[in-house]
Design an enzyme around this catalytic site. Structure first.
Site, short mmCIF file in Angstrom:
data_model
loop_
_atom_site.label_atom_id
_atom_site.label_comp_id
_atom_site.label_asym_id
_atom_site.label_seq_id
_atom_site.Cartn_x
_atom_site.Cartn_y
_atom_site.Cartn_z
CE1 TYR A 1 -3.11 -3.02 0.59
CE2 TYR A 1 -2.42 -3.55 2.46
CZ TYR A 1 -3.11 -3.35 1.75
OH TYR A 1 -3.82 -4.52 2.12
CE1 TYR B 1 -8.81 -5.67 1.48
CE2 TYR B 1 -8.14 -7.64 3.47
CZ TYR B 1 -7.93 -6.83 2.31
OH TYR B 1 -6.15 -6.84 1.93
CG ASP C 1 -12.71 -12.91 5.61
OD1 ASP C 1 -11.99 -13.94 6.37
OD2 ASP C 1 -12.34 -12.22 4.78
CE LYS D 1 -5.21 -10.98 8.71
NZ LYS D 1 -3.86 -10.58 8.19
#
Length: 448
Positions: free
Chosen positions: A25, A153, A254, A283
């Site tokens: 980013y 997201y 998710d 993660k």
């Protein structure tokens, strides 16, 4: 001497980094200022000049046990000497089998099949592909769309981008290259709200209009992460499960950011006492030590895919089931199984609630919210991470703002003193932003 100036004088080649290495980013013409990290220990990152920064992000929410943990390091080292990698097509190995056994045991009984992927975004891609292929096996190939809610997201790859927020998300610039999916309004109910009728009415209206083409509905359970760190009611998630059943739509959860204890339950769906048809995890799966994710699904979903014209699921990453990653995940899950997190998370939550109390009174603060090991200060305007970063590092912490929020998601093993350092820095920057309401941040920073 400021940390940024000190780092420019040490051994790292920052000029090369700035000119050639593309960080997440960031712009290559206006690069984000980098902090050089030499090592890490416990809950601290150690910079090239020896400064210790308490990590408030768990390296993007993954390093839940802290750094340099002997159990994780030992597991990876042992596996490295035995079998670091082997293709997963036509081959299996003990670390993968052990990991799948653990995952099937700790998740809801409905989730019986495990697909091991490279990263969270790929786990989402896999779940979406599974949903589409399932309906082919059910002789209903018209179900080719995925529904979700706004503010969500789910990753940066193309299918994952298609179910991220279409208006204010990070991927709007890709336009028609991204498949158009179906979006319902995001829930307005807070975590402790039980009145979710209007939110569910909005979702029902979406399903009534589009259910004939919807293969699945995907949602982050309880917390919308990178979309703004919003917590919503478990009652809404319960209603989602009911509506998916009513309209014959698969439910994908998710849990990449929320899984393995982050919000106070081992998995966030437990707040609503429901079971998904498919679930994505990642993660914290390996304790943040090496990249690994998984997509889990029910027997029913697996049968539908097997009944499709292809007869097999059409996905196979090169590093699928990587033994090193599986070994790390097994070690991390053994640490989770000790249940220390069940005492750590409530203690972290209580301390953050106490130490952030009152900061919501500042004019620049829209909201303060805490759930499990997540704390958020929402500011009334968009924040410039590059400009604010020095304010955190000079206080000895690593906190990375995004959008409108200052947030922390620390390792579970953090000490109360380290956590106080994080919350103090959060409040300090919030007060700074409050004072700078009528002046530019750059003006204040230049005199900082």
């Amino acid at each position: 001497m400021s940390i940024s100036k000190a780092l420019q004088e040490d051994s790292l080649d920052y000029a090369f980094d700035e000119q050639h290495i593309w960080h997440p980013y960031t712009s290559m013409t206006h690069p984000f200022p980098m902090i050089g990290i030499k090592s890490a220990d416990g809950c601290e990152l150690i910079t090239e000049d020896g400064k210790r920064l308490v990590d408030g992000t768990s390296s993007w929410w993954s390093c839940v046990h802290g750094y340099n943990h002997p159990v994780l390091i030992s597991a990876i080292e042992k596996q490295l000497h035995q079998l670091p990698h082997v293709m997963f097509g036509g081959i299996t190995h003990e670390p993968a089998i052990e990991l799948a056994k653990k995952l099937v045991k700790i998740t809801c009984p409905e989730l019986t099949k495990v697909f091991l992927a490279d990263s969270g975004s790929i786990a989402v891609e896999v779940a979406m592909k599974m949903a589409l292929q399932y309906w082919q096996g059910k002789n209903n190939p018209n179900k080719q769309k995925i529904a979700t809610i706004k503010r969500g997201y789910h990753g940066d790859t193309f299918a994952a981008m298609s179910v991220c927020d279409p208006d204010n998300g990070m991927h709007t610039m890709f336009g028609t290259s991204v498949v158009k999916q179906v979006f319902a309004p995001s829930p307005t109910s807070a975590f402790d709200d039980s009145n979710v009728e209007s939110d569910l009415a909005n979702l029902r209206a979406t399903f009534e209009t589009h259910h004939h083409q919807l293969a699945a509905f995907i949602i982050e359970p309880i917390m919308q992460g990178a979309g703004g760190m919003y917590f919503y009611s478990p009652e809404y998630l319960k209603g989602v499960r009911v509506l998916c059943d009513e309209f014959n739509i698969l439910l994908i959860l998710d849990e990449i950011a929320t899984g393995f204890g982050r919000l106070g339950k081992l998995f966030a769906y437990e707040f609503a006492d429901i079971a998904p048809d498919l679930m994505c995890i990642g993660k914290a799966l390996t304790g943040g030590y090496i990249s690994l994710a998984a997509t889990m699904c029910s027997d029913n979903v697996a049968q539908g895919i097997s009944d499709s014209p292809a007869g097999v699921f059409m996905h196979g990453p090169t590093f699928m089931g990587n033994p090193l990653a599986c070994a790390a995940a097994n070690a991390s899950l053994e640490l989770i199984a000790k249940n220390d997190w069940q005492q750590q998370i409530p203690a972290i939550e209580m301390q953050m609630q106490q130490e952030l109390k009152g900061i919501e009174k500042l004019d620049a603060v829209n909201d303060v919210r805490v759930l499990g090991a997540v704390a958020v200060i929402e500011i009334d305007r968009s924040l410039n991470a590059a400009q604010l970063q020095p304010l955190f590092t000079e206080q000895g912490v690593w906190i990375r703002v995004f959008g409108h929020v200052i947030y922390i998601m620390p390792p579970y093993s953090i000490s109360s003193q380290q956590l106080t350092k994080l919350t103090t820095a959060m409040k300090s920057v919030a007060k700074f932003l409050n004072q700078s309401e009528n002046q530019t941040e750059s003006t204040f920073l230049s005199h900082g």
